[in-house]
Structures are given as C-alpha cells and as structure tokens.
Design a protein around this motif. Structure first.
Motif, mmCIF file in Angstrom:
data_model
loop_
_atom_site.group_PDB
_atom_site.id
_atom_site.type_symbol
_atom_site.label_atom_id
_atom_site.label_comp_id
_atom_site.label_asym_id
_atom_site.label_seq_id
_atom_site.Cartn_x
_atom_site.Cartn_y
_atom_site.Cartn_z
ATOM 1 N N PRO A 150 -29.284 -6.515 -38.772
ATOM 2 C CA PRO A 150 -28.402 -5.598 -39.474
ATOM 3 C C PRO A 150 -29.058 -4.221 -39.558
ATOM 4 O O PRO A 150 -30.250 -4.102 -39.801
ATOM 5 C CB PRO A 150 -28.284 -6.209 -40.867
ATOM 6 C CG PRO A 150 -28.712 -7.621 -40.739
ATOM 7 C CD PRO A 150 -29.692 -7.638 -39.614
ATOM 8 N N THR A 151 -28.274 -3.181 -39.343
ATOM 9 C CA THR A 151 -28.817 -1.833 -39.482
ATOM 10 C C THR A 151 -28.624 -1.399 -40.919
ATOM 11 O O THR A 151 -27.778 -1.916 -41.619
ATOM 12 C CB THR A 151 -28.048 -0.849 -38.592
ATOM 13 O OG1 THR A 151 -26.675 -0.954 -38.947
ATOM 14 C CG2 THR A 151 -28.228 -1.164 -37.144
ATOM 15 N N PHE A 152 -29.404 -0.450 -41.366
ATOM 16 C CA PHE A 152 -29.257 -0.005 -42.740
ATOM 17 C C PHE A 152 -28.302 1.151 -42.857
ATOM 18 O O PHE A 152 -28.068 1.678 -43.908
ATOM 19 C CB PHE A 152 -30.619 0.366 -43.312
ATOM 20 C CG PHE A 152 -31.353 -0.866 -43.638
ATOM 21 C CD1 PHE A 152 -31.214 -1.422 -44.886
ATOM 22 C CD2 PHE A 152 -32.085 -1.515 -42.681
ATOM 23 C CE1 PHE A 152 -31.823 -2.613 -45.178
ATOM 24 C CE2 PHE A 152 -32.698 -2.699 -42.966
ATOM 25 C CZ PHE A 152 -32.576 -3.253 -44.221
ATOM 26 N N ASP A 153 -27.776 1.531 -41.726
ATOM 27 C CA ASP A 153 -26.894 2.662 -41.730
ATOM 28 C C ASP A 153 -25.454 2.191 -41.651
ATOM 29 O O ASP A 153 -25.039 1.614 -40.653
ATOM 30 C CB ASP A 153 -27.217 3.553 -40.519
ATOM 31 C CG ASP A 153 -26.632 4.922 -40.714
ATOM 32 O OD1 ASP A 153 -25.562 5.000 -41.342
ATOM 33 O OD2 ASP A 153 -27.240 5.887 -40.247
#
Ligand SMILES: Nc1ncnc2c1ncn2[C@@H]1O[C@H](COP(=O)(O)OP(=O)(O)OP(=O)(O)O)[C@@H](O)[C@H]1O
Ligand SMILES: Nc1ncnc2c1ncn2[C@@H]1O[C@H](COP(=O)(O)OP(=O)(O)OP(=O)(O)O)[C@@H](O)[C@H]1O
Ligand code: SF4
Ligand SMILES: [Mg+2]
Ligand SMILES: [Mg+2]
Lengths: 323, 324
Positions: free
Chosen positions: B261-264
C-alpha cells in the motif's frame, strides 16, 4: 451525503481487574455513513478491538460498557435486550477477525458454514447461492472449496471464505478487525482489492480496524486515529495523510519507513504507550509530546473542527488556528 | 576479484525430510532452500525479502550453521564452515549471531535481564566478574536502558525493551556478522522506528555486517544497501536498492513492489497484484518456479529453470524474459 449507519457517542468501556480499572475505551465518538469505508487506526492496546466488541456488545467480564450510546440506524443498541441483540449480530452488523480460523468452525465444510449463516438470516439456501457467494469473493476453484474444511485452505482462501460468510447476511455494516494482518503482502493486496470491488458492487459500509496506516490509505474514505483509549484526530484520508494535525498522527506517519523515500534516520516518538489503569492527566499523549505545555497536563483537549470532516483533539489548535 | 566478503554461499540447499508412519519412512522433502548463492560484503546490510515460507529463516539459520545444510558451501571469513563440527565451530559462534522475531520467545522467562546478558560472557570465557558487570551496564546504557533493568524479568519489560535485550545479547561479544530475522515485526511502528535507528547506530559504531530478513519493503529501503528477493527457496533477483526499486526486472519483484500500500491517497497501484497463491515447497513447479503465478510466462518458462544472471552493474535476475 448518505445516511449515517452507525453513530457512536461517548462510548466508555472499562475492565474491572484486580490491579485496578483499565479505561480501555474512554469517551470515543465517531460515525460511519452508508457505503463508506471507515478506518480506525492506532498502535497495539489503544482500544480498537474493545471499541468494536463494545459495538457488537461482545465485551466479556471483567469488562463493561459504562457509558455512551451506539446508534445503529438511529436505534441505541446498548438499550436492546440480549435476545434483540442476537438479531442484530450477524444480520445487521457482521464482524471478521484477524484469524479466520478462530471464527470458522474446524469441523464443518465451508459450504455448510455459509448455509448456516444464510438460514439464520432467513435467506434462501441452495448450492447455487453458496457458489455464487464464493464466486463473489473471487474464490479460486469454488466447486472444490464448497466441500472443503477450513484446514484444507490457505490463509488467503480462509479470509475469503470468512468474507463470503459475512456478506451472505447482507449486513448494514461489516466490521473487519485486522483482516489482512496475518497475510502476506501479495495476498493482502488481493483481499484489499476484493473489498474495493465489494464496495463498488454492493455499496458495502465497512469499518476497518488496523494498525497499518498504509492499508487505511489504500482502502478507506475516512479515518480516526486512536491513542490510549481516545480518539485524537479524524478526517478524510486526504486530510489525515496530507495534512495531519495531531502530533501523534504526525509522529506515527513519520515513523514508518517508506518504500519510495530513502531517509537516513526515522523520526521517533519518544517513550512508550501509557498504562490505561492510571493514564496521564489531560491529554493522554502529553508525556510523549514535543509540544506539551501545562494546559496539556491539566485539561482534556476539546474537539476542534477545521472542516466538517477534519477534527482534532489537541490544545495546539484550541484557537482554531493550524500550527 | 578481491572484494571483501564476509560470507559467501554457493548452491546452498536445505531439504527437510517428510516422514510417515511408525517406521518414519521418508516420503518426500520440503525443499526450503533449493540452491542459493550469494555474497555478503563486509560492513554492508544485505536485505533478504520474500513471502512467508519462502525460506528466509531457514537461510539465516543454515548460514550460521544452526542447521546442517543438505548440500552447497558456506564460506565465512574465508573459511569453509560447511562441514565443521560443533567443537570446531565454537570460535566462529561468537563472530556470528542472530536476533529473532519474537523477543519474548527467545528470552528465558526465569532468568533476569542481568543473567541473560551475563550468559554469553560466561559461555565464551576470559572475563572477570567485574568486567562482566561493567560490560553489561555499558551495554544497557548504550540502548537507553538503566541499571535497574538488570534485576527485572523479561515479562516486566515492554516489547521494545525486550528486543533491545536480545540485540544486546547478540552484540555483546563484538560479533562481525549479525542475522536479523524480522527483528521488529512484533513491534509497533513507533517502537520499530527506535529499534531500526538503534541498529543503524550500532552498525556504524561497531562496523557490523547485517543480513536483514524482512517482508516489509519499507524497512528494506531504510536499512539496506542491497537486497535479495527470494521465492520458494531460490533467489530470483538481487541488486542495489535504487536499481531494484526503480527498475525491478523480475515479474515477482514487480508484483511485490506494486502490492505494498502506498501512503499517498493520490497514488494508485501501478499493476495488478499477482494471482494465485504460493505453491508448497514440497511440490515445486517445473521450469521457472514462479511460472504458475507469472503474467508473462511463455514457452521456456514451463521447461527450463532460469539461471541467476548479471544484467549489468551487479543487477542479478533469474528470468527468461529479456526485457519487461
Ligand atoms: N479482558 C481484559 N482485561 C483487562 N484488560 C483488557 C482486557 N481486554 C482488553 N484489555 C485492555 O484494553 C486495552 C485495549 O485493548 P484492545 O484489544 O482494544 O487493543 P487494540 O487497539 O485492539 O490492540 P491490537 O492492535 O494489539 O489488537 C488494552 O490495554 C488491553 O490490555
Ligand atoms: N524444521 C522444519 N521441518 C520441516 N519443514 C520446515 C522446517 N523448518 C522450515 N520448514 C519449511 O521450510 C519452508 C521455509 O520456511 P522458513 O521458516 O524458512 O520461511 P520464512 O521465509 O522464514 O517464512 P516467514 O516469513 O513466515 O518467517 C516452509 O515451507 C517451512 O514449512
Ligand atoms: S522466467 Fe518466465 S515464468 Fe518465470 S518469472 Fe520470468 S517470465 Fe515469469
Ligand atoms: Mg485488536
Ligand atoms: Mg521466518
């Protein structure tokens, strides 16, 4: 905006132990709307699972719900009898846990277990219908899985089976407590994708509980951050991840090593989580907060809203100004 | 070629027999390590990543000779330790150590922290009692703990403090090489950050070499210079991190990277994650072991096992595809 499905107001759940009263959930408020994916995040022991178990009214002694309201479609379920509550659990609110083995019966085939849930919620039961549900959760080889026992399935397949079971009752709200924590990254990605598809197809309302901020950013629309039994900040995913306000939220986001950003040192939050028997006065984060002042020690910060969705509990913002 | 390697592993295999019946007849093997070759350079951190069950822990334990290899070679500090006896291994033991994932399980609950930290000094001898006491006090202070902790038991410490004790026990005799087997996966992010920073500081201070086992690519990026990606008992890609993350060559590495998962919230995943599940290490697929899950598999992938080859600049990959 869509209707509110679940509205939790000032919930308090304490555990009366020999060592003292554990104030595990101490005045928690939030709401979830129809079709919304809501994430409750925080580190271990902050009270996420106890909050969910309280909403399901599954807190066992020495734990007790000592305050607040839990409105499901406007009705306070804390006032229902245990018998009435049984009609709510599994039908209106379903819950999936981190370890699917704990909630799947080891001695029953997957198909039979789903049939049982269907029967309980007085839905039509047929092999076709069960196969449809397994296909809905993109189960590999559903014809085989329907006649398999849980131990014959992989972790990812078990979690899919759980989700199929929980969806079969068409609940108003699905609570998922760390649904992907025990899974590998690739399997986790598959389950997250599945939940996203369910959202589109079924207009599902989901309450996701996790300590993994990445999962929340990936999946949810809105989120609240919990610390030591209380909520410290709520906002849309954009607000929480792009403009975090609470020093704890900021600290947490900075402490995570990220794939796309090489740094030399990680920011840390000094100290450790407090004891919930004798939690710090005022703002519970104050012993670890770099900005703490005497006000933080003396008084509980009130909610300050910057937008209808972005709420923070911190004295730094009590003038309504962002620092 | 005279690069300074601390550990060189060649064609390492570790098979666990599967026995059945009362007579314990061997009916097959779990091929946990199926021909691993790699070099760890002195002073570096090499990360070893891969999904659960791919053989990471088995690799860490085998190179330290805590497990006996089925075949292959382990060269530590220029010496072939593959077949050394326990007695011959003793001088090597203090030079290489391991820290495990679960600190509570690896600390004896009946021993105080003091006793736990004294043990390696007593085991390897040559220290006076006073020296030992001074040493352990120094060690505790170096990780932000205090004298009073000497008298505590493991269950009286926080998770982060327990892992600190495990790390101290491992580095107490000035080893050169440390295997860190998911040392922070049982910890919260805020505590994890403290431990990861600490490990970096210790490495700088004592010139340690790390083999860092993890499945968290964020940690890989933070801790290591080079990384090896493992799949079903084999290395499928090995390279410098910038190369590996910006230009992954193996389809498996690509899906691993796209699965995190990306944090953006604005960034969407670039690629669909891989389909299917990890096959068992008992029935390893023919040809390329990744082919049943690979979206690019073609003729050769079903027939021949791809070799780990240098595609330039030390970027090694085992895949029949020329380019992606
Ligand atoms: N039966 C119990 N008796 C006493 N204290 C309890 C009990 N169950 C939970 N608690 C306490 O309540 C607090 C909140 O626990 P909870 O399980 O909700 O945490 P959590 O946020 O879900 O953590 P995790 O991420 O580890 O699952 C903890 O401090 C825990 O020790
Ligand atoms: N003592 C043993 N006997 C039989 N099989 C074993 C033994 N130890 C490990 N294995 C098997 O070897 C394979 C690799 O296991 P290993 O523990 O090395 O994986 P790992 O990559 O460390 O996984 P994880 O990320 O879950 O820790 C697995 O299939 C495992 O079941
Ligand atoms: S060798 Fe073929 S099957 Fe294996 S990963 Fe590469 S492309 Fe896929
Ligand atoms: Mg929990
Ligand atoms: Mg392991």
């Amino acid at each position: 905006m869509s209707r509110i499905v679940l509205d939790v107001r000032g919930l308090k759940t304490y555990f009366y132990t020999y060592e003292g009263v554990v104030k595990a959930v101490d005045g928690v408020s939030f709401s979830i709307r129809e079709g919304e994916f809501f994430g409750l995040v925080g580190e271990t022991g902050c009270g996420k699972s106890v909050t969910a178990l309280s909403v399901m009214r599954l807190v066992d002694p020495p734990g007790r719900i000592v305050g607040g309201e839990v409105l499901l479609d406007g009705i306070d379920i804390l006032k229902l009898s245990e018998k009435e509550m049984q009609g709510v659990r599994g039908r209106k609110i379903s819950m999936i846990f981190q370890d699917p083995m704990a909630s799947l019966s080891p001695l029953m085939k997957i198909g039979e277990q789903i049939a049982e849930v269907l029967r309980k919620s007085s839905k039509e039961v047929s092999r076709e219908r069960i196969l449809d549900l397994l296909k809905l959760v993109r189960m590999p080889s559903p014809e085989r899985v329907i006649d398999s026992y849980p131990f014959e399935l992989s972790g990812g397949m078990r979690q899919r089976a759980m989700i199929a079971m929980m969806l079969s009752a068409k609940p108003r709200l699905l609570i998922a407590d760390e649904p992907t924590t025990a899974l590998d990254v690739t399997t986790q990605a598959q389950i997250l994708n599945l939940l996203k598809e369910m959202k589109r197809e079924l207009k599902l309302s989901l309450w996701l509980i996790t300590h993994d901020l990445g999962v929340v950013a990936e999946l949810c629309d809105r989120s609240c951050v919990m610390y030591a039994g209380r909520i410290v900040e709520c906002g849309t995913i954009r607000e929480i991840f792009r403009e975090p306000l609470h020093p704890y939220t900021r600290g947490l986001l900075e402490a995570i090593p990220k794939v796309h950003l090489k740094v030399d040192r990680l920011a840390t939050i000094p100290g450790t989580v407090p004891d919930l028997i004798d939690p710090p006065s005022g703002c519970r984060f104050h012993p670890r907060c770099p900005y703490a002042s005497y006000r933080c020690i003396e008084s509980l910060p009130e909610a300050v809203s910057f937008t209808p969705t972005h709420i923070v509990f911190c004295h730094l913002y009590s003038g309504g100004i962002k620092a | 070629m005279m690069e300074d390697s601390i550990l060189r592993v060649e064609g390492l295999k570790k098979y666990f027999p599967i026995k059945s019946g009362v007579w314990g007849k061997v009916k097959g093997y779990v091929r946990s390590l199926d021909g691993v070759s790699l070099t760890v350079r002195r002073g570096e951190t090499l990360a070893l990543v891969g999904e659960s069950g791919c053989g990471k822990t088995t690799f860490g334990r085998t190179v330290l000779r805590l497990l006996r290899p089925t075949s292959g070679k382990i060269i530590f500090g220029g010496v072939d330790i593959t077949d050394l006896s326990e007695k011959e291994l003793k001088p090597f033991r203090r030079r290489m150590q391991i820290v495990f994932q679960d600190p509570l399980a690896s600390l004896d609950p009946r021993m105080t922290i003091g006793d736990i930290l004294r043990e390696p000094f007593k085991l390897h001898g040559g220290f006076s009692l006073r020296e030992i006491e001074e040493k352990i006090l120094q060690l505790l202070e170096s990780v932000g703990m205090r004298e009073e902790h000497i008298y505590r038991y493991p269950h009286e410490l926080s998770g982060g403090q327990r892992q600190r004790v495990c790390i101290l026990r491992a580095i107490s005799l000035n080893p050169e090489f440390l295997v860190l087997d998911e040392p922070t996966s049982a910890l919260d992010v805020s505590v994890q950050a403290q431990i990861l920073n600490l490990l970096k500081d210790l490495q700088r201070e004592y010139g340690l070499t790390y083999l860092f086992i993890t499945h968290d690519l964020g940690i890989v990026r933070f801790m290591s210079d080079r990384s090896a990606v493992m799949y079903l008992g084999k290395i499928v890609e090995l390279s410098w991190n910038d190369d590996l993350f910006n230009n992954p060559l193996h389809p498996y590495t690509r899906s691993l990277i796209s699965a995190i998962p990306t944090f953006d919230p604005e960034l969407k995943r670039r690629e669909e994650p891989i389909l299917g599940e990890v096959p068992s290490a008992i029935n390893i697929p023919q040809g390329c072991r990744f082919h049943p899950r690979c979206p690019y598999a073609f003729g050769a992938c079903f027939e021949r096992e791809p070799l780990l080859e240098d595609r330039g600049g030390g970027h090694l990959v085992a895949c029949h595809l020329e380019k992606l």
